[in-house]
Scaffold this motif. Sequence first.
Motif, PDB file in Angstrom:
ATOM      1  N   ALA A 252      51.783 -15.679   8.769  1.00  0.00           N
ATOM      2  CA  ALA A 252      50.432 -15.170   8.554  1.00  0.00           C
ATOM      3  C   ALA A 252      50.035 -14.420   9.808  1.00  0.00           C
ATOM      4  CB  ALA A 252      49.446 -16.301   8.271  1.00  0.00           C
ATOM      5  N   ALA A 261      48.431 -13.750   4.495  1.00  0.00           N
ATOM      6  CA  ALA A 261      49.568 -14.649   4.318  1.00  0.00           C
ATOM      7  C   ALA A 261      50.778 -13.857   3.817  1.00  0.00           C
ATOM      8  CB  ALA A 261      49.226 -15.750   3.327  1.00  0.00           C
ATOM      9  N   ALA A 279      43.641 -21.044   9.165  1.00  0.00           N
ATOM     10  CA  ALA A 279      45.102 -21.067   9.254  1.00  0.00           C
ATOM     11  C   ALA A 279      45.526 -21.872  10.470  1.00  0.00           C
ATOM     12  CB  ALA A 279      45.658 -19.648   9.351  1.00  0.00           C
ATOM     13  N   LEU A 338      52.688 -22.484   4.142  1.00  0.00           N
ATOM     14  CA  LEU A 338      53.323 -21.228   4.515  1.00  0.00           C
ATOM     15  C   LEU A 338      54.775 -21.476   4.884  1.00  0.00           C
ATOM     16  CD1 LEU A 338      50.503 -19.714   6.772  1.00  0.00           C
ATOM     17  CD2 LEU A 338      51.087 -19.026   4.439  1.00  0.00           C
TER      18      LEU A 338
END
Length: 348
Positions: A252, A261, A279, A338
């Motif tokens: 990201a 992302a 994040a 992620l």
Amino acid sequence: MKRKDWLLLVLAVVLIGGIGFGMLQYRLSHQQPDSPQMSEGANKPAAQSGPAVQLWITRDFGAQTLTVQRVPLEPGDTVMDILKRHGGEVKTAYGGGFVESIQGLASAYRPGDEKSRKLDWFYSVNGLMADIGAAEYALAPGDVVWWDYHDWSFAAAAPAQVGAYPQPFVQMAGKAGAEIAIMAEDGYDGKARQVAEMLKKLTGKAPQVIAWDESAFRQEKALLVIGEAKQLAASPFLQALWKEKATSGLFADLSDRGIQAYDEQGKAGRLYDQKGAGALLATVHPEFRLPLWIAAGVGAEGVDQVVQVLNQERAGQPDDRVRGHYGLIVNGNDTIPLPLPSGAGGAP
């Protein structure tokens, strides 16, 4: 050193890291593999007391869990010893130093074969990818050993993960002379002090809390930075890291629009631009190879959300939402691991 010269140095080091990975692949491609050997003692029951480590085996950047267990640690044990005793069916090659297969998931990459997929096993200890072979890495009680099987066609290296939090900072706290600092953008020193108190509780050592200063990136210390996405996006140092996502392992990046992302192939997915999105990202400093974490949010609400993840405890343990992920997006009540799955442009 002038800012421009410093950025050029950072980029040069990152590129050298990528070249080093390529040299490793070259060496492997010019060796003759041994016949894979079945591990001995697979599925041996784990002891419940005494020195122990955590063994995690996952695939697709932590998306699927295959094994999570606490296993006994014997004197002199290496990462490979633990894997062979407790990882199920394990096959190795290249003199036993390369893991060919775990639980039936085998390396798919064949040097010189353009049709083969870049799928392999990678290991980290305490949230940091190791720079030596698994048969050489000696373990200590409390270590978290993490094996993940994933596609590395884009991310040739993912040097750190948030999923073993707070282990990277625990290890730093235990090293003589090592420093940990939390650097906050204007207006977020209070949030930084909250995280510092939690890390003191978890590691036994209080991190420094410092105001934002770009020169701090030139200091040899573990660093966690906190702030709004639009503020952090203006950092020349962080901008240089995001340009090298394939070697920094950052899935990201930040801008004045929000949090962008990416999927495991490096393709842009959803842009999180609403207030309250946050994040949590991890990499290592390209020169010092020490933990470098980023806690960013869209607006003050987003910063608060990601700080809550770092500060949340359940039964004396860190928040489960972060466990086993390479990076994390917090979006209201949703947590999105992620990297995004391939093609997940519309992830929630």
